[in-house]
Scaffold this active site. Structure first.
Site, PDB file in Angstrom:
ATOM      1  N   TYR A  31      41.605  43.173  51.001  1.00  0.00           N
ATOM      2  CA  TYR A  31      41.026  43.144  52.339  1.00  0.00           C
ATOM      3  C   TYR A  31      40.779  44.560  52.839  1.00  0.00           C
ATOM      4  O   TYR A  31      41.711  45.312  53.114  1.00  0.00           O
ATOM      5  CB  TYR A  31      41.913  42.327  53.283  1.00  0.00           C
TER       6      TYR A  31
ATOM      7  N   ASP B 174      44.624  33.340  51.109  1.00  0.00           N
ATOM      8  CA  ASP B 174      43.634  32.926  52.096  1.00  0.00           C
ATOM      9  C   ASP B 174      42.827  31.744  51.568  1.00  0.00           C
ATOM     10  O   ASP B 174      42.616  30.747  52.267  1.00  0.00           O
ATOM     11  CB  ASP B 174      42.718  34.116  52.398  1.00  0.00           C
TER      12      ASP B 174
ATOM     13  N   ASP C  81      43.126  30.489  38.945  1.00  0.00           N
ATOM     14  CA  ASP C  81      42.114  29.466  38.714  1.00  0.00           C
ATOM     15  C   ASP C  81      42.740  28.127  38.355  1.00  0.00           C
ATOM     16  O   ASP C  81      42.253  27.067  38.773  1.00  0.00           O
ATOM     17  CB  ASP C  81      41.086  29.908  37.666  1.00  0.00           C
TER      18      ASP C  81
ATOM     19  N   ASP D  26      43.343  27.433  52.610  1.00  0.00           N
ATOM     20  CA  ASP D  26      42.245  26.606  53.109  1.00  0.00           C
ATOM     21  C   ASP D  26      42.084  25.354  52.253  1.00  0.00           C
ATOM     22  O   ASP D  26      41.862  24.250  52.770  1.00  0.00           O
ATOM     23  CB  ASP D  26      40.941  27.406  53.109  1.00  0.00           C
TER      24      ASP D  26
ATOM     25  N   LYS E  33      46.723  36.631  38.820  1.00  0.00           N
ATOM     26  CA  LYS E  33      45.686  36.733  37.800  1.00  0.00           C
ATOM     27  C   LYS E  33      46.041  37.906  36.887  1.00  0.00           C
ATOM     28  O   LYS E  33      45.215  38.749  36.537  1.00  0.00           O
ATOM     29  CB  LYS E  33      44.310  36.938  38.453  1.00  0.00           C
TER      30      LYS E  33
END
Length: 351
Positions: A127, A237, A213, A241, A180
């Protein structure tokens, strides 16, 4: 106890008003002694004061015991204006974004059980507005090249991991670290090092690790297998959601931004400017986020009345959601924002 309300943009003022109605009912019922002050920010303060983050908001932010912050519409801000959400998180060092996801509406055929808490690191990562001491973490060295800097530190990874393991001890004693590291070997590798080190302090809590993933797929396939999920900023984030949608929609997805000394209730959803001022927005997520804030205040200050008030608010929202007649339009009902709030306020008052 001083609470600061930042009504934000779009539907923010609508759902902030609804949440204040519920808080007033809780204050009367549980004698909380709340002192609530509302300070406009975002587009409202830009119009009156020329800035999205006025000095009064900044002053009150640091003296309040807790903050209720409605969504902001940063897409509409002119270049150079402050993102109030980022300002609040950085100023108060709110390193933990805690986002529970559990099904609150009656389950429909084929819907799978979900009851998890996603613990998202909140101060660094990809970010661009929070990973540099000066300047932005995103830049264009030439007209045709854009670069983004990702910041991962051992200290931030350690404290978010500890938050997750503490949460798991109060739940089902299982933490899933999402990463990851097969590609981002250094940055996600450092994150995993920190998580594994913290895990050694919690032998009673099980740790497993899932690549991002695969996690996105597993949340759809088998969300009930997860208890507490800990991850870096951007992954958290996105996954929160996804989990919120699986649990019934972002309109009922709460969140708490917490640090060592401060906490801010802030719903997961956005400002929905297309329905602003129409009185039809769903205030559930901000109310449930406020319940999380009340729990945090009760724990921090040793005040059981706040914990009881949080439980009452959570249960009252669930009760309103359970009845199709008292749901808002986004959930198939016909109730307006304030009608929903009045149902919740009546319930917490014992009516």
């Amino acid at each position: 106890m001083k609470l600061l309300v930042l009504p934000g943009d779009g539907i923010g003022p609508d759902i902030a008003e609804a949440t204040r109605l519920a808080l007033a009912a809780l204050d009367r019922k549980f004698s909380l002694g709340l002192e609530i002050e509302e300070v406009p920010i975002g587009l409202a303060s830009l119009k009156t004061e020329g800035t999205t983050w006025p000095s009064l908001a900044n002053d009150r932010l640091h003296t309040a015991d807790g903050v209720v912050m409605a969504p902001v519409d940063t897409y509409e801000y002119p270049e150079g204006q402050v993102n109030p959400s980022s300002m609040v998180r950085r100023s108060l060092d709110l390193y933990a974004n805690i986002r529970p996801a559990r099904r609150r509406l009656p389950a429909q055929p084929g819907e799978k059980p979900i009851d998890l808490v996603l613990v998202r690191e909140n101060t660094e990562g990809f970010y661009a507005d929070r990973n540099m001491a000066m300047g932005s973490g995103e830049f264009r060295p030439t007209e045709d090249v854009a670069l983004a800097v990702r910041k991962i530190t051992r200290s931030a990874s350690t404290r978010i991991a500890r938050t997750a393991f503490e949460a798991a001890r109060k739940r089902r004693s299982h933490v899933t670290a999402v990463h990851k590291a097969n590609v981002l070997k250094l940055s996600d590798g450092l994150f995993l090092e920190a998580v594994r080190a913290v895990a050694k302090e919690y032998p009673d809590v099980e740790l497993d690790e899932v690549i991002i993933d695969a996690m996105a797929a597993l949340l759809v396939r088998d969300p009930g297998r997860f208890d507490v999920v800990v991850t870096t900023n951007m992954y958290g984030d996105i996954l929160s959601d996804e989990a919120g949608e699986i649990a019934g929609g972002l309109g009922i997805a709460p969140a708490l931004n917490a640090g060592a000394d401060h906490a801010v209730a802030q719903a997961v959803h956005g400002s929905a400017p297309d329905i602003a001022g129409q009185g039809i927005a769903n205030p559930s997520a901000l109310m449930l986020s406020t319940a999380m804030l009340l729990t945090w205040l009760g724990d921090r200050h040793g005040k059981s009345a706040f914990t009881e008030a949080a439980q009452a608010l959570d249960q009252a929202v669930d009760m309103a959601l359970a009845n199709p007649a008292t749901r808002t339009r986004d959930l198939g009902g016909s109730a307006g924002t304030m009608a929903f709030a009045e149902t919740v306020a009546t319930a917490v008052s014992g009516g």
